[in-house]
Enzyme design. Structure first.
Site, PDB file in Angstrom:
ATOM      1  N   MET A  88      41.755  39.010  43.815  1.00  0.00           N
ATOM      2  CA  MET A  88      41.035  38.030  43.000  1.00  0.00           C
ATOM      3  C   MET A  88      40.632  36.765  43.761  1.00  0.00           C
ATOM      4  SD  MET A  88      41.014  39.954  40.480  1.00  0.00           S
ATOM      5  CE  MET A  88      40.595  39.278  38.889  1.00  0.00           C
ATOM      6  N   ARG A  89      40.371  36.887  45.037  1.00  0.00           N
ATOM      7  CA  ARG A  89      39.938  35.728  45.829  1.00  0.00           C
ATOM      8  C   ARG A  89      38.579  35.990  46.431  1.00  0.00           C
ATOM      9  NH1 ARG A  89      43.288  31.363  44.890  1.00  0.00           N
ATOM     10  NH2 ARG A  89      45.362  32.185  44.496  1.00  0.00           N
ATOM     11  N   ASN A 107      34.642  46.959  47.096  1.00  0.00           N
ATOM     12  CA  ASN A 107      35.295  46.300  45.953  1.00  0.00           C
ATOM     13  C   ASN A 107      35.040  47.100  44.688  1.00  0.00           C
ATOM     14  OD1 ASN A 107      36.588  44.189  44.486  1.00  0.00           O
ATOM     15  ND2 ASN A 107      34.590  43.424  43.858  1.00  0.00           N
ATOM     16  N   HIS A 123      34.547  46.471  40.596  1.00  0.00           N
ATOM     17  CA  HIS A 123      34.304  45.379  39.658  1.00  0.00           C
ATOM     18  C   HIS A 123      34.291  45.929  38.227  1.00  0.00           C
ATOM     19  CE1 HIS A 123      32.891  41.557  38.221  1.00  0.00           C
ATOM     20  NE2 HIS A 123      32.016  42.211  37.468  1.00  0.00           N
TER      21      HIS A 123
HETATM   22  C1  GRF Z   1      40.495  46.060  37.804  1.00  0.00           C
HETATM   23  O1  GRF Z   1      39.981  46.026  36.502  1.00  0.00           O
HETATM   24  C2  GRF Z   1      39.396  45.812  38.812  1.00  0.00           C
HETATM   25  O2  GRF Z   1      38.153  46.270  38.397  1.00  0.00           O
HETATM   26  C3  GRF Z   1      39.379  44.311  38.914  1.00  0.00           C
HETATM   27  O3  GRF Z   1      40.733  43.913  38.795  1.00  0.00           O
HETATM   28  C4  GRF Z   1      41.465  44.905  38.082  1.00  0.00           C
HETATM   29  C5  GRF Z   1      42.605  45.312  38.962  1.00  0.00           C
HETATM   30  O4  GRF Z   1      43.514  46.155  38.329  1.00  0.00           O
HETATM   31  N1  GRF Z   1      38.739  43.880  40.127  1.00  0.00           N
HETATM   32  P1  GRF Z   1      44.680  46.823  39.172  1.00  0.00           P
HETATM   33  O5  GRF Z   1      45.416  45.706  39.893  1.00  0.00           O
HETATM   34  O6  GRF Z   1      44.078  47.807  40.114  1.00  0.00           O
HETATM   35  O7  GRF Z   1      45.560  47.469  38.136  1.00  0.00           O
END
Ligand code: GRF
Length: 266
Positions: A135-136, A157, A159
């Site tokens: 998340m960065r 990535n 999303h």
């Molecule tokens: C997922 O929904 C992904 O699309 C988003 O963050 C979430 C991560 O979930 N970028 P996890 O940590 O893989 O359970």
């Protein structure tokens, strides 16, 4: 013998996508192996998923680092090749009219922290870096170190929305609150913008009247666990080709986009 690709992973949270990717590597659905798991969050639950495996892990605690640097800007250790003007030219997540001093400070802090991240990653050479719920925002400083050439994309990535709709932190939430009838997820390469890099694959699901944010997240994640491994496998098979496509707008103006062509698909 088939050569497996080496996959580095960055996570911030639960790591369910990481789990799906590890499982796919183990079952042979992905011809690859995870060579490290790094995180910005010391409490990331996803770290537990690799605890019993022989996969190296590391933490670069972004929150503490940002606090430290903000308390004393003299503590910032910048990489020797840091060039703020180069980063300002490339960085396109903030709007063009954003406060220049704030953008400079943001990029400076990021590059200093990303230097630590790169140092941690260095012992583990990799072919592909996957962001699995990381998340960065990554700055051009970091991206250029991984991609080495502009169109040699090596960071993927996932999303939680059908890009280019709803970039940013809360794709499923934004989809739900907009009243969309369809939600979905997207796997794409990382470029200098916010969730704006070339799209590799997408999956969609219907949203019904009785759906809640929770049920939408559940539907979406189930698709993510299929989509992400399948895109990584296409990378491993060398099926993802980066091409420039020219599109003509109604006005007659032409735009060039960098897109992913999947070899073997008509
Ligand atoms: C997922 O929904 C992904 O699309 C988003 O963050 C979430 C991560 O979930 N970028 P996890 O940590 O893989 O359970």
């Amino acid at each position: 013998m088939v050569t497996k690709i080496r996959i580095g992973a960055l996570i911030s949270g639960g790591g369910t996508n990481l789990q799906a990717i590890i499982d796919s590597c183990e079952s042979g659905k992905i011809c690859g192996e995870i060579v490290f798991v790094g995180t910005d969050n010391p409490d990331a639950q996803g770290l537990k998923r690799v605890a019993s495996r022989r996969i190296p892990t590391f933490v670069v605690d972004y929150k503490s680092a940002i606090k430290n640097f903000n308390n004393d800007l003299n503590k910032i250790e910048l990489p020797d090749d840091f060039n703020i003007n180069d980063l300002l030219l490339k960085y396109s997540v903030f709007p063009a009219d954003a406060d220049l001093e704030k953008t400079k400070k943001f990029l400076t802090l990021r590059a200093a922290i990303e230097k630590k991240l790169l140092d941690e990653m260095r012992p583990y050479p990799f072919d592909l870096l996957i962001l699995a719920g990381f998340m960065r925002i990554l700055s051009p400083y970091f991206i250029d170190k991984i991609n080495s050439e502009p169109d040699n994309f090596r960071i993927m990535n996932i999303h939680p929305a059908l890009l280019p709709a709803f970039p940013g932190l809360d794709g499923y939430g934004d989809t739900f609150r907009y009243g969309c009838k369809i939600g979905g997820c997207t796997v794409h390469f990382i470029d200098y913008g916010e969730d704006s890099g070339p799209i590799i694959g997408q999956r969609a699901f219907p949203i019904q009247e009785n759906d809640t944010l929770n049920t939408i997240k559940k539907k979406g994640l189930a698709l993510e666990w299929e989509l992400y491994p399948s895109c990584i496998q296409m990378f491993a098979q060398n099926r993802l080709q980066i091409v420039k496509k020219i599109f003509e707008l109604d006005s007659g103006e032409k735009v060039i986009r960098t897109v992913v062509k999947i070899k073997g698909e008509s």
